[in-house]
Structures are given as structure tokens and as C-alpha cells.
Write a protein that holds these residues in place. Structure first.
Motif: not given
Length: 314
Positions: A276-281
Motif C-alpha cells: 500500500x506504499x504510495x511509491x515503490x522502488x
């Protein structure tokens, strides 16, 4: 009827999980045409009650102040909740270690079915919650007159901590149940943000190979970004990182603005804790790694080269 939120606090301030739980309570109150109240149960906790009164959307704060509530022992907190439960149609706890400890006791004493880990409010008695490590979403309906609910905090944006002007009502604190006692605590101190509240998290996996490499690679990047450090279960089990850094279904559930996964393959139980993290790298040299299926940005590279290069660039 009104909705009651059980606040998590340190007797001086309100913890972030409470704000997310208030947000869920506000959605229920709109369906129920009721109010949101917050229970602050503690010892010498007037400051925490005052902070709760400032949360936007809260109409009333119930303040129970007594020595038996100083350390939030589950038996005493549950007894305090039961003392006021008759006023409310819904009782909400954050789905944290403390909330999960007290909520089932309240539900059992009220002889109702607990609804756990909700991520969305559909109607006054209907909610969504993840099942099968987050691979499916179940819609569940509560049929009891009083609904005891735990709220997955990553599923709701936090209510503003200021802007409210709730009244504070002092209520009688319960006596010590005598069923448990507080012996002591050993709290690891860190200058980093708390993992579950951090806006940026840098996590490392088993691919780092050792505790020394974990610190050598992950720490500089986290320092540059002012980030919290997380770890996969595999990394924790291998001894690369302490247990309290574990992110996943059996660890901590997080949803930061930015999540950087270094050398993490993306096992189901880990994805359940961070997807559910907004941006995943994701940084991984295996192009078939499952982590890439949820990543917004993927870098197929050797993390021992890529991460230091990122640090230099920053």
C-alpha cells in the motif's frame, strides 16, 4: 449512536495510529449519523487528552486518569472500555500490538464477534478487510448491536491532528484488575523515524548476505533520505537485522510515501506488509523477482553497485 475510538498515547501525546483510526470512525459516523468520541485512558495523561481534543472530527474526549492505566495493560484498558461501552454502537481500536491485545477482550466480554483489520468502510455495518496475505479482499458485515473493530491504519489517511475543539469529559478510572503487572520495558532509541509512521523506508533483503553488508549498504541511503530502515523476514531470520525492523504480514504493516526495496525478492508475506506504499522502488538483479510486479519503478541491477551510486548521486 456514536462511535468510540480507543486512543493510543504515551500519556503526553497521541500516537499516529489514533489519527488513522479516527478517520475510519468518521466514515462510520457519517453512515450512522452519529458522533466520534475518543477514549484516553492513562495516568497523568491530561496532555494526551488535550491533544485528542484537537483532532479534527472528534466531538468529545472521555478522559480516564488512574494509576492502573499508566502502562496500558490490556486487562485494565479493556475494563475501562467496557465501563463506557453501552453508550456506543461501534468501538474502534488501531490494529497495533496494543489494540490487538485489548480489542478481543472487549469483544469477548460483550459476547460479540470482532471485525478485524478493516481497510474500508462500505456501510454502517459493512467493511472490507484483506485475507490470504492481502491477495483477496473480503467484504464482511457485522450483525451485533455493538461492533468491536480493529482498523488497519495503512488503509485510512490520518485525520488532521489539529483543527478540532472537542469537549473533554473526565470519567472514573477503573481499579487495577490484578491480573497482570508492569515489570519494565527496554526501548531501543533511534534518531530515525518510527517504522510504521515513516514517510520514507529503505528495506533490505536476504541478498545483502550479512549484517555487516546490510548496515554498509542500507544505512547510508537511509541517512541521506532521512528514512526509516526496514527488512524482509528472510533478512531478519538470517540475523542481518533486528526483529523490530521486519516488514510484512508477520512483521509491521507500512504505507510510506516512498518504499525502496533493496535485494528483496517479494515473497507474498512481505508484499502484504508494504504494497500500500504510495511509491515503490525495487532494486534487484533478478528480472523475474515478484517485487517488480508491485513496484512503480524497478531497477534490474546489482544492489551493491546501484545503492552506493544512489548515495553518491544524492
Amino acid at each position: 449512536m456514536s462511535v468510540l475510538v480507543i486512543a493510543e498515547h504515551d500519556n503526553a501525546s497521541i500516537k499516529g495510529a489514533t489519527l488513522n483510526t479516527v478517520a475510519a470512525a468518521r466514515q462510520i459516523s457519517m453512515f450512522a449519523d452519529g458522533q466520534v468520541h475518543v477514549l484516553v485512558a492513562g495516568s497523568q495523561s491530561a496532555a494526551a487528552a488535550a491533544a485528542a481534543a484537537q483532532i479534527e472530527g472528534v466531538v468529545k474526549v472521555l478522559h480516564a486518569d488512574g494509576e492502573a492505566l499508566a502502562h496500558a495493560l490490556a486487562e485494565n484498558v479493556a475494563a475501562q472500555v467496557l465501563a463506557v461501552a453501552g453508550r456506543y454502537s461501534h468501538i474502534l481500536f488501531p490494529a497495533t500490538a496494543g489494540g490487538k491485545n485489548a480489542a478481543p477482550r472487549v469483544a469477548a466480554k460483550l459476547d460479540v464477534a470482532q471485525v478485524s483489520d478493516i481497510t474500508k468502510v462500505v456501510a454502517v455495518d459493512t467493511y472490507e478487510r484483506p485475507i490470504y496475505a492481502g491477495n483477496a479482499i473480503a467484504t464482511v458485515q457485522g450483525t451485533d448491536a455493538t461492533q468491536v473493530i480493529t482498523v488497519r491504519t495503512t488503509g485510512f489517511d490520518a485525520a488532521p491532528a489539529t483543527g478540532g475543539a472537542a469537549s473533554v469529559e473526565a470519567i472514573a478510572a477503573v481499579a487495577d484488575s490484578g491480573k497482570s503487572r508492569f515489570v519494565g520495558s527496554e526501548i531501543a532509541k533511534s534518531d530515525r523515524p518510527e517504522l510504521t509512521a515513516a514517510k520514507i523506508i529503505v528495506s533490505g533483503g536476504r541478498a545483502l548476505g550479512s549484517a555487516e553488508k546490510f548496515n554498509e549498504v542500507i544505512t547510508p541511503l537511509a541517512d541521506k533520505l532521512g528514512a526509516a530502515i526496514g527488512a524482509s523476514r528472510a533478512a531478519v531470520d538470517a540475523g542481518y537485522a533486528p526483529n523490530d525492523l521486519q516488514v510484512g504480514q508477520t512483521g509491521k504493516i507500512v504505507a510510506p510515501q516512498l518504499y525502496i526495496a533493496c535485494g528483496i525478492s517479494g515473497a507474498i508475506q512481505h508484499l502484504a506488509g508494504m504494497k500500500d506504499s504510495k511509491v515503490i522502488v525495487a532494486i534487484n538483479k533478478d528480472p523475474e523477482a515478484p517485487i517488480f510486479s508491485v513496484a512503480d519503478y524497478g531497477l534490474e541491477a546489482d544492489l551493491f553497485q546501484a545503492v552506493p551510486d544512489m548515495v553518491k548521486a544524492l
